[in-house]
Design a protein around this motif. Sequence first.
Motif, PDB file in Angstrom:
ATOM      1  N   ALA A   3       0.856  -1.188   0.000  1.00 25.79           N
ATOM      2  CA  ALA A   3       0.000   0.000   0.000  1.00 25.79           C
ATOM      3  C   ALA A   3       0.889   1.234   0.000  1.00 25.79           C
ATOM      4  N   GLN A   5       0.643   5.463   0.622  1.00 29.16           N
ATOM      5  CA  GLN A   5      -0.180   6.579   1.063  1.00 29.16           C
ATOM      6  C   GLN A   5       0.066   7.759   0.118  1.00 29.16           C
ATOM      7  N   GLU A  41     -10.263   8.146   0.891  1.00 25.87           N
ATOM      8  CA  GLU A  41      -9.213   7.750  -0.052  1.00 25.87           C
ATOM      9  C   GLU A  41      -8.087   8.778  -0.094  1.00 25.87           C
ATOM     10  N   ASP A  48      -5.300   6.151  -0.107  1.00 28.09           N
ATOM     11  CA  ASP A  48      -4.692   5.362  -1.177  1.00 28.09           C
ATOM     12  C   ASP A  48      -3.994   6.306  -2.155  1.00 28.09           C
TER      13      ASP A  48
END
Length: 112
Positions: A3, A5, A41, A48
């Motif tokens: 993932a 950021q 989000e 994300d």
Amino acid sequence: MPAIQPTDLFPGYDLLDATDPAPSQGIFIPLADLSGLTAAEADAATGDGRKVAYEVLRKVESSFTAIPTADRPTRMNVTLGTPTGVNANIVRRSYTLTFDVSIGATDMADEA
């Protein structure tokens, strides 16, 4: 899948609430201008980064395409590639941004 950021792509990134003051000089894009991006989000710590980048590119491409062809810069272009199937449920989209750059200055060339 690792993932990322939003701060991994934009180190000084911060998501501001409507009443928050800007923490420093910077560029502000209202969340409402990125219609496919939610506050969750876009959250700097838990959001994300891929989604932020995707929605920024979608906005750049759609805004650029909305400019009448005769009024577009000649030393910058934005194109949206043809979708390519990844599997039965996923397609891959590509965005190409091109800029004419002055040799030596490594900055954008003037339009004139």
